[in-house]
Write a protein that holds these residues in place. Structure first.
Motif, PDB file in Angstrom:
ATOM      1  N   PHE A 174      15.403 -14.222   4.977  1.00 28.33           N
ATOM      2  CA  PHE A 174      15.382 -13.950   3.751  1.00 28.33           C
ATOM      3  C   PHE A 174      13.775 -13.351   3.384  1.00 28.33           C
ATOM      4  O   PHE A 174      13.271 -12.155   3.350  1.00 28.33           O
ATOM      5  CB  PHE A 174      15.437 -14.786   2.596  1.00 28.33           C
ATOM      6  N   ARG A 175      12.975 -14.376   3.652  1.00 22.52           N
ATOM      7  CA  ARG A 175      11.173 -13.390   3.632  1.00 22.52           C
ATOM      8  C   ARG A 175      11.163 -12.284   4.324  1.00 22.52           C
ATOM      9  O   ARG A 175      10.298 -11.712   4.158  1.00 22.52           O
ATOM     10  CB  ARG A 175      10.563 -14.900   4.382  1.00 22.52           C
ATOM     11  N   LEU A 176      11.434 -12.674   6.280  1.00 23.66           N
ATOM     12  CA  LEU A 176      11.223 -12.178   6.871  1.00 23.66           C
ATOM     13  C   LEU A 176      11.076 -10.613   5.713  1.00 23.66           C
ATOM     14  O   LEU A 176      10.821  -9.325   6.393  1.00 23.66           O
ATOM     15  CB  LEU A 176      11.447 -12.335   7.991  1.00 23.66           C
ATOM     16  N   ILE A 177      12.539 -11.107   6.138  1.00 22.31           N
ATOM     17  CA  ILE A 177      13.286  -9.139   5.193  1.00 22.31           C
ATOM     18  C   ILE A 177      12.849  -8.603   4.280  1.00 22.31           C
ATOM     19  O   ILE A 177      12.281  -7.219   3.996  1.00 22.31           O
ATOM     20  CB  ILE A 177      14.827  -9.468   5.271  1.00 22.31           C
ATOM     21  N   PHE A 213       9.382  -4.738   1.837  1.00 22.20           N
ATOM     22  CA  PHE A 213       7.905  -4.451   0.833  1.00 22.20           C
ATOM     23  C   PHE A 213       6.707  -3.748   1.498  1.00 22.20           C
ATOM     24  O   PHE A 213       6.028  -2.760   0.902  1.00 22.20           O
ATOM     25  CB  PHE A 213       7.105  -5.805   0.673  1.00 22.20           C
ATOM     26  N   ASP A 214       6.612  -4.213   3.252  1.00 22.15           N
ATOM     27  CA  ASP A 214       5.310  -3.264   3.683  1.00 22.15           C
ATOM     28  C   ASP A 214       5.842  -3.301   5.185  1.00 22.15           C
ATOM     29  O   ASP A 214       5.310  -4.505   5.616  1.00 22.15           O
ATOM     30  CB  ASP A 214       3.917  -4.506   3.118  1.00 22.15           C
ATOM     31  N   GLU A 215       5.770  -2.526   5.394  1.00 20.97           N
ATOM     32  CA  GLU A 215       6.621  -2.584   6.861  1.00 20.97           C
ATOM     33  C   GLU A 215       5.177  -2.624   7.591  1.00 20.97           C
ATOM     34  O   GLU A 215       5.397  -2.949   8.645  1.00 20.97           O
ATOM     35  CB  GLU A 215       7.625  -1.181   7.319  1.00 20.97           C
ATOM     36  N   ASP A 216       3.909  -1.364   7.287  1.00 20.13           N
ATOM     37  CA  ASP A 216       2.980  -1.496   8.387  1.00 20.13           C
ATOM     38  C   ASP A 216       2.464  -2.805   8.181  1.00 20.13           C
ATOM     39  O   ASP A 216       2.190  -3.584   9.603  1.00 20.13           O
ATOM     40  CB  ASP A 216       2.109  -0.451   7.579  1.00 20.13           C
ATOM     41  N   PHE A 217       2.018  -3.455   7.468  1.00 20.66           N
ATOM     42  CA  PHE A 217       1.651  -5.020   7.349  1.00 20.66           C
ATOM     43  C   PHE A 217       2.929  -5.589   8.074  1.00 20.66           C
ATOM     44  O   PHE A 217       1.817  -6.653   9.076  1.00 20.66           O
ATOM     45  CB  PHE A 217       1.777  -5.281   5.906  1.00 20.66           C
ATOM     46  N   ALA A 218       3.817  -5.896   7.826  1.00 19.23           N
ATOM     47  CA  ALA A 218       4.938  -6.779   8.904  1.00 19.23           C
ATOM     48  C   ALA A 218       4.656  -6.376  10.394  1.00 19.23           C
ATOM     49  O   ALA A 218       4.593  -7.596  10.881  1.00 19.23           O
ATOM     50  CB  ALA A 218       6.387  -6.207   8.160  1.00 19.23           C
ATOM     51  N   ARG A 219       4.341  -5.195  10.851  1.00 22.12           N
ATOM     52  CA  ARG A 219       4.435  -4.500  12.972  1.00 22.12           C
ATOM     53  C   ARG A 219       2.826  -5.316  12.800  1.00 22.12           C
ATOM     54  O   ARG A 219       2.711  -5.547  13.684  1.00 22.12           O
ATOM     55  CB  ARG A 219       4.164  -3.291  12.289  1.00 22.12           C
ATOM     56  N   THR A 220       1.983  -5.547  11.630  1.00 21.08           N
ATOM     57  CA  THR A 220       0.468  -6.099  11.966  1.00 21.08           C
ATOM     58  C   THR A 220       0.906  -7.458  12.356  1.00 21.08           C
ATOM     59  O   THR A 220       0.213  -8.084  13.370  1.00 21.08           O
ATOM     60  CB  THR A 220      -0.556  -5.386  11.611  1.00 21.08           C
ATOM     61  N   TYR A 278      -4.664   2.427   3.154  1.00 21.92           N
ATOM     62  CA  TYR A 278      -4.407   2.934   1.619  1.00 21.92           C
ATOM     63  C   TYR A 278      -2.546   2.076   1.581  1.00 21.92           C
ATOM     64  O   TYR A 278      -2.220   1.370   2.857  1.00 21.92           O
ATOM     65  CB  TYR A 278      -3.255   3.986   2.205  1.00 21.92           C
ATOM     66  N   GLN A 279      -2.982   1.576   0.165  1.00 19.46           N
ATOM     67  CA  GLN A 279      -1.337   0.537   0.240  1.00 19.46           C
ATOM     68  C   GLN A 279       0.165   1.327  -0.138  1.00 19.46           C
ATOM     69  O   GLN A 279       0.049   2.352  -0.637  1.00 19.46           O
ATOM     70  CB  GLN A 279      -1.774   0.186  -1.321  1.00 19.46           C
ATOM     71  N   GLU A 280       0.726   2.114   1.047  1.00 23.25           N
ATOM     72  CA  GLU A 280       1.930   2.576   1.490  1.00 23.25           C
ATOM     73  C   GLU A 280       2.644   1.542   1.053  1.00 23.25           C
ATOM     74  O   GLU A 280       3.435   1.074   1.695  1.00 23.25           O
ATOM     75  CB  GLU A 280       2.318   2.931   2.739  1.00 23.25           C
TER      76      GLU A 280
END
Lengths: 245, 278
Positions: B151-154, B159-166, A75-77
Motif C-alpha cells: 500500500f505505502r509503496l503504491i 504521489f511522486d514517481e521520480d522520487f520513488a525511482r531514485t 522541480y516538484q513535479e
C-alpha cells in the motif's frame, strides 16, 4: 579516503545535442561540494544521472551497492491536490529497495517528527501537502531527503521558494549535517552557497572542480563558467575578494 | 417488504456483487482518482467494447475479447505516456471512440442474436450469476494481495514517481501491474455494472470520501462504505420503483455525494464559527 561516488568521463544529451561532456567527479564521505553554473549548463542533468533517473550516453558511474542518498529534486513535479499528509511525504524518504513492503513503525514516526522539527514544520505534520505554501513544501521535501540519515545528501536548488530566514537556518543545518554526511549542493546563484561549501564544481557542459571555496570571477571565466558573484541580499554586495588589479 | 426483497436469490447475488464490487472499486477507484486516471479508465472501458463485439463475431466468450482489448489499451496508454511528445488525452479519445466503433460494427455484422447494447451501457446487476460472483471474488483477492502489503509503496509511487525511482524501486513494474488491474476491473465489471456504472463506482464514492480525509487508507474505507451504501439503496429504489438498477445505483451514488458535500460544508462553517467566537 574512500570515495562514495565516482563519475568517469560521463556524457549525456537530449536528442542530438550533448548537455554534459566528459564529466569527472569524485564525492568523498566528508565533502561539501557546491555545484554552480549557468542555467541549462547541465547541473541537474548530472544529479539525475547520479540518482539513476537518466542513463549516461557514455562514461561510468560507480558507488557502493548499499549507498543511501537523500535527494531534493529541483522541480516538484507532483500533484499538489494528491491526498497525502506532510508526515507521509517525509516518511516516503525511508522507501528503499529491499524494504518496499515494510510497515511504518513507531521509530520511523519519531524520526519523521524529529526531521519535521529540524525544518520547522512540526506543527504541520497532519496537514495535506497541498495546503502548504511553496516555501513550506520545500522544507517538507528537504525533510524527506534527510529522514533516512543518508551517506550523501543531494540538494538541487534548495532555497528556491524559501524565505531568507529559513535560508540562513538551512545553511547552519547543513553545516551540522556535514559532520556525518557528504553534501552536494546545487545552485545557479553562487553567492548564496559559496561561504558554506568547502569545494566548488563549476558545470557548463564540462565540469571543473575547484578544490576550495575561494573562487573569483576570473577563475570562473577560465573555467568557461560565467557566473555573477554578486548576491541578491538586501544590499547587493560582492561576497568574494576581487583580485588586485 | 424488506424480507420479501431479501428472499430472492437474485437479490442476494446482487447484494454480494455490490459488496465485492464496492471493495474492489474502493481500492482501484481510489488509485484511479488519486492518480487522475479517470479519463484513461473511461478510454479503457469503452475500448473494451470493441473486444466485446469481436468476441460475439468470432464466437468466443465476449468477456475474453473485452479483457484483451481493455488490457491492451490500458498497457498501451501507460507505455505511450512515457513519451512526452504524445498528447495522451488525444490518444485516449481515439482509443475510446475506435473501440466503440469496432464494437458496433462487429455486433452489427454478427448474424442472428444481437445483444442488447443498453445492457452493456448500464449493465444488469440483478442478473449476476454465481460464476460472475466467483470471478469478482477472484479479482477482489488479486487486488487485495497487491494493495495490502504494498500500500505505502503504491501511495509513494503515485504521489511522486521520480522520487520513488531514485529509491531504485521497480516503479515501472508496479505501474504496469496497476494499470493491468485497472483494466481488468473495468472490463470484468462491464457485464455486471455496465460501462457507465463502472466509471461511477470507480469515481463517485472516492470523491465523496475525499471530502472527509487526506489519508489514502481512510479514503479507501470511506469509498467502500459510500459505494456499498449507494449500491444497496440503488437496488432498493430499483426494486420498489421498478426502474433499471444501474441507473438507480448511479443516482444514489450522486445523491450520497451531494449529501456528503452538504455535511462537509456545514461542518466546516460550524468549525469556523466556533473559531471566530473564541
Amino acid at each position: 579516503m574512500e570515495s562514495l561516488i565516482e563519475l568517469r568521463e560521463v556524457s549525456f544529451g537530449y536528442a542530438e545535442e550533448k548537455v554534459i561532456d566528459g564529466v569527472n567527479l569524485i564525492i568523498r564521505p566528508s565533502d561539501f561540494i557546491g555545484m554552480i553554473g549557468p542555467n541549462g549548463g547541465g547541473k541537474s542533468t548530472i544529479i539525475k544521472i547520479i540518482m539513476g533517473l537518466l542513463v549516461p550516453w557514455s562514461g561510468t558511474i560507480t558507488f557502493p551497492p548499499d549507498i543511501n542518498i537523500g535527494y531534493l529534486p529541483q522541480y516538484q513535479e507532483f500533484d499538489s491536490r494528491f491526498p497525502i499528509s506532510v508526515e507521509e511525504v517525509v516518511l516516503s524518504g525511508l522507501l528503499k529497495k529491499g524494504r518496499i513492503a515494510a510497515r511504518v513503525k513507531r521509530p520511523d514516526r519519531e524520526k519523521a517528527a524529529r526531521v519535521l522539527n529540524l525544518v520547522g514544520m512540526q506543527a504541520y505534520a497532519r496537514r495535506s501537502i497541498g495546503e502548504l505554501s511553496g516555501g513550506q513544501m520545500q522544507r517538507v521535501f528537504i525533510g524527506r531527503a534527510l529522514i533516512s540519515d543518508p551517506d550523501l545528501l543531494i540538494l538541487d536548488e534548495p532555497v528556491t521558494y524559501v524565505d531568507n530566514r529559513f535560508e540562513q537556518e538551512l545553511y547552519q543545518l547543513l553545516e551540522a549535517i556535514n559532520r556525518s554526511t557528504a553534501i552536494l549542493l546545487v545552485s545557479h546563484d553562487v553567492g548564496q552557497i559559496v561561504s558554506s561549501v568547502r569545494t566548488i564544481a563549476c558545470v557548463n557542459r564540462h565540469l571543473h572542480y575547484h578544490p576550495s571555496n575561494k573562487i573569483t570571477e576570473e577563475i570562473l571565466a577560465s573555467y568557461n563558467c560565467p557566473i555573477d558573484l554578486i548576491t541578491h541580499g538586501h544590499v547587493p554586495h560582492r561576497v568574494l575578494p576581487t583580485h588586485p588589479q | 417488504m424488506i424480507t420479501g426483497f431479501l428472499s430472492y436469490g437474485f437479490i442476494q447475488n446482487a447484494l454480494l456483487a455490490s459488496l465485492m464490487g464496492s471493495i474492489t472499486a474502493g481500492v482501484i477507484g481510489t488509485y484511479i482518482v488519486a492518480r487522475r486516471m479517470v479519463f484513461i479508465t473511461g478510454g479503457i472501458t469503452h475500448a473494451s467494447f470493441g473486444g466485446l463485439g469481436l468476441g460475439y463475431f468470432i464466437g468466443i466468450n465476449p468477456l475474453i475479447g473485452a479483457a484483451v482489448f481493455g488490457l491492451l489499451s490500458g498497457l498501451g496508454v501507460e507505455y505511450l505516456s512515457k513519451y512526452h511528445k504524445i498528447r495522451e488525452d488525444s490518444v485516449i479519445a481515439m482509443i475510446w471512440s475506435f473501440g466503440m466503433a469496432i464494437g458496433i460494427i462487429f455486433i452489427y455484422l454478427t448474424p442472428g442474436y444481437a445483444p442488447n447494447l443498453m445492457s452493456y451501457l448500464f449493465g444488469n446487476i440483478l442478473s449476476v450469476s454465481s460464476g460472475d460472483l466467483w470471478t469478482m471474488a477472484g479479482l477482489m483477492l488479486v487486488v487485495l494481495v497487491l494493495f495490502v502489503p504494498f500500500f505505502r509503496l503504491i501511495q509513494y509511487i503515485t504521489f511522486d514517481e521520480d522520487f520513488a525511482r531514485t529509491s531504485r524501486i521497480p516503479v515501472t513494474l508496479f505501474k504496469y501491474l496497476l494499470i493491468g488491474l485497472v483494466s481488468l476491473t473495468a472490463v470484468l465489471y462491464i457485464r455486471i455494472a455496465g460501462i457507465i456504472l463502472v466509471l461511477s463506482l470507480l469515481t463517485i464514492p472516492q470523491n465523496s470520501a475525499l471530502l472527509f480525509s487526506n489519508n489514502l487508507r481512510k479514503i479507501i474505507f470511506l469509498s467502500i462504505i459510500f459505494g456499498f451504501t449507494g449500491s444497496v439503496s440503488g437496488l432498493i429504489f430499483s426494486y420498489t420503483l421498478n426502474i433499471p438498477s444501474g441507473a438507480s445505483i448511479i443516482f444514489s451514488l450522486i445523491i450520497l455525494y451531494l449529501l456528503a458535500s452538504i455535511i462537509r460544508t456545514l461542518s466546516v462553517s460550524r468549525r469556523k464559527n466556533l473559531a471566530d467566537r473564541h
